[in-house]
Each structure stands twice: as structure tokens, then as C-alpha cells.
Design a protein around this motif. Structure first.
Motif, short mmCIF file in Angstrom:
data_model
loop_
_atom_site.label_atom_id
_atom_site.label_comp_id
_atom_site.label_asym_id
_atom_site.label_seq_id
_atom_site.Cartn_x
_atom_site.Cartn_y
_atom_site.Cartn_z
N SER A 162 -21.33 39.83 -15.52
CA SER A 162 -20.29 38.89 -15.94
C SER A 162 -20.60 37.52 -15.35
CB SER A 162 -18.93 39.38 -15.43
OG SER A 162 -17.93 38.44 -15.76
N TYR A 163 -20.42 36.48 -16.18
CA TYR A 163 -20.57 35.11 -15.72
C TYR A 163 -19.30 34.32 -16.05
CZ TYR A 163 -22.00 30.27 -15.37
OH TYR A 163 -22.05 28.94 -15.03
N ALA A 164 -18.68 33.73 -15.04
CA ALA A 164 -17.52 32.85 -15.21
C ALA A 164 -18.02 31.41 -15.14
CB ALA A 164 -16.49 33.10 -14.13
N VAL A 209 -7.97 32.79 -9.44
CA VAL A 209 -7.17 33.99 -9.19
C VAL A 209 -7.97 34.98 -8.33
CG1 VAL A 209 -6.11 36.01 -10.27
CG2 VAL A 209 -5.66 33.73 -11.17
N GLU A 210 -9.25 35.13 -8.62
CA GLU A 210 -10.08 36.02 -7.82
C GLU A 210 -10.16 35.54 -6.38
OE1 GLU A 210 -13.00 37.23 -11.53
OE2 GLU A 210 -13.92 36.64 -9.64
N VAL A 211 -10.29 34.22 -6.19
CA VAL A 211 -10.34 33.65 -4.84
C VAL A 211 -9.00 33.88 -4.14
CG1 VAL A 211 -10.57 31.52 -3.51
CG2 VAL A 211 -12.11 31.96 -5.44
N ALA A 212 -7.89 33.67 -4.85
CA ALA A 212 -6.57 33.87 -4.25
C ALA A 212 -6.34 35.33 -3.86
CB ALA A 212 -5.47 33.40 -5.21
N LEU A 213 -6.81 36.26 -4.68
CA LEU A 213 -6.59 37.68 -4.42
C LEU A 213 -7.56 38.24 -3.37
CD1 LEU A 213 -6.03 39.03 -8.05
CD2 LEU A 213 -4.31 38.73 -6.26
N GLU A 214 -8.81 37.78 -3.39
CA GLU A 214 -9.85 38.38 -2.56
C GLU A 214 -10.35 37.51 -1.42
OE1 GLU A 214 -10.96 41.53 -2.88
OE2 GLU A 214 -9.55 41.86 -4.50
N GLY A 215 -9.97 36.22 -1.42
CA GLY A 215 -10.44 35.31 -0.38
C GLY A 215 -11.68 34.53 -0.78
N GLU A 216 -12.47 35.07 -1.68
CA GLU A 216 -13.64 34.40 -2.23
C GLU A 216 -14.06 35.13 -3.50
OE1 GLU A 216 -17.66 35.41 -0.39
OE2 GLU A 216 -16.30 35.73 1.30
N SER A 217 -15.01 34.55 -4.21
CA SER A 217 -15.56 35.20 -5.39
C SER A 217 -16.88 34.54 -5.73
CB SER A 217 -14.58 35.15 -6.57
OG SER A 217 -15.01 36.04 -7.57
N ARG A 218 -17.42 34.85 -6.87
CA ARG A 218 -18.68 34.29 -7.37
C ARG A 218 -18.56 34.11 -8.88
NH1 ARG A 218 -19.55 34.56 -2.62
NH2 ARG A 218 -21.23 35.47 -1.44
N GLU A 219 -19.37 33.20 -9.41
CA GLU A 219 -19.43 33.07 -10.86
C GLU A 219 -20.08 34.31 -11.48
OE1 GLU A 219 -20.34 30.47 -8.89
OE2 GLU A 219 -19.15 28.75 -9.55
N TRP A 220 -21.18 34.79 -10.87
CA TRP A 220 -21.88 35.98 -11.36
C TRP A 220 -21.39 37.20 -10.60
CZ3 TRP A 220 -25.06 36.34 -15.42
CH2 TRP A 220 -25.64 35.17 -15.91
N LEU A 221 -20.92 38.19 -11.33
CA LEU A 221 -20.48 39.46 -10.74
C LEU A 221 -20.91 40.61 -11.65
CD1 LEU A 221 -16.85 38.72 -9.45
CD2 LEU A 221 -18.92 38.92 -8.10
N VAL A 222 -20.84 41.80 -11.12
CA VAL A 222 -21.06 42.99 -11.93
C VAL A 222 -19.80 43.21 -12.77
CG1 VAL A 222 -21.31 45.51 -11.82
CG2 VAL A 222 -22.70 44.05 -10.35
#
Length: 149
Positions: free
Chosen positions: A80-82, A88-101
Motif C-alpha cells: 500500500s502507498y499513501a 489518522v494512522e499517526v494519531a492512532l499509532e504514534g507514527e506511520s509510513r507512506e509505504w506499508l503492507v
């Protein structure tokens, strides 16, 4: 908000267009192997595009009730590429990435011999147990229509 099961719901929605193609089948058509591509638009608390490539989708098509209701269950795995860091991912998890599984689970049901079916999906972006980072990702439940052509 947080419900009684500990699930956090946010004001974030997505609209997805996907196309898939079967490339193999096993067990006289009971198991289909597919590839899927998705274009996703997020809106609400986040407004970005997401693109998902799902080269491995396993779809089971044979059930005891298949003569009365055409149904399937599927699981797919890909990337997945955002187009921007999902807030929302940052708010829920504290951080995130553009590229994820990315993985998807889907249930479908519809009239026998129809091209249309109702689809219930779990849309999941994940760091894959640290493969893509330490924290990030999200789940979304989707309801939609599946058209075979």
C-alpha cells in the motif's frame, strides 16, 4: 471515540475502486488465485489518495449453499502507498509510513448466476510486525458491490 471493546472509531472514510483478475484456479474452480489493484480516496479526518497492489488473492468459491446463494471468502496480501503521511494512522499509532503492507479479507454474497454480489471487506494497512517500521497502519471496514465482467 472508544467503544466497549476498546476499538477506536474516527471520523475518517474511504471510497475504493478496485479491479481484479483471476490468473489460476484449483480444485475444479473452488479456489481462485487473483491479482487486484485499488485506487482509494480518503476523506473526513484525512484527505489523501492510497494505491494498493495485491498480487496474491486467494478466493474460495464453493460452499454447501452455493446452489442457492453465490458466495466467496477471500484473503489478499500486497503493498500500500499513501500519497501523504496518513494523519489518522499517526494519531492512532504514534507514527506511520507512506509505504506499508496491505491485506484484505472479503466476504461476498449474491444471487446465483448474477454478475453482482454484495461485498463486506476489511481493509488493513500494517507495518507487518516491524518489516515496514515500528508503528503505523489502520483497519477500515467496507461495504460495497462486486461486479464480474
Amino acid at each position: 471515540f472508544l467503544d466497549s471493546t476498546g476499538t477506536r472509531f474516527v471520523d475518517s472514510y474511504l471510497l475504493t475502486a478496485a479491479v481484479s483478475r483471476q490468473y489460476a484456479e484449483r480444485y475444479d474452480g473452488a479456489l481462485a488465485l487473483e491479482a487486484e489493484g485499488q485506487v482509494v480516496r480518503h476523506f473526513g479526518d484525512q484527505s489523501h489518495w492510497e494505491f494498493n497492489a495485491v498480487p496474491i488473492v486467494l478466493r474460495w468459491n464453493r460452499f454447501p449453499w452455493s446452489s442457492r446463494v453465490a458466495s466467496s471468502v477471500a484473503f489478499g496480501l500486497g503493498l500500500s502507498y499513501a500519497t501523504e503521511m496518513p494523519p489518522v494512522e499517526v494519531a492512532l499509532e504514534g507514527e506511520s509510513r507512506e509505504w506499508l503492507v496491505y491485506w484484505v479479507m472479503e466476504l461476498t454474497a449474491g444471487p446465483v448466476d448474477s454478475r453482482w454480489a454484495l461485498s463486506l471487506r476489511l481493509h488493513h494497512r500494517s507495518v507487518a510486525y516491524g518489516l515496514m517500521g515500528d508503528e503505523g497502519g489502520m483497519n477500515a471496514v467496507g461495504l460495497g458491490l462486486r461486479l464480474r465482467f
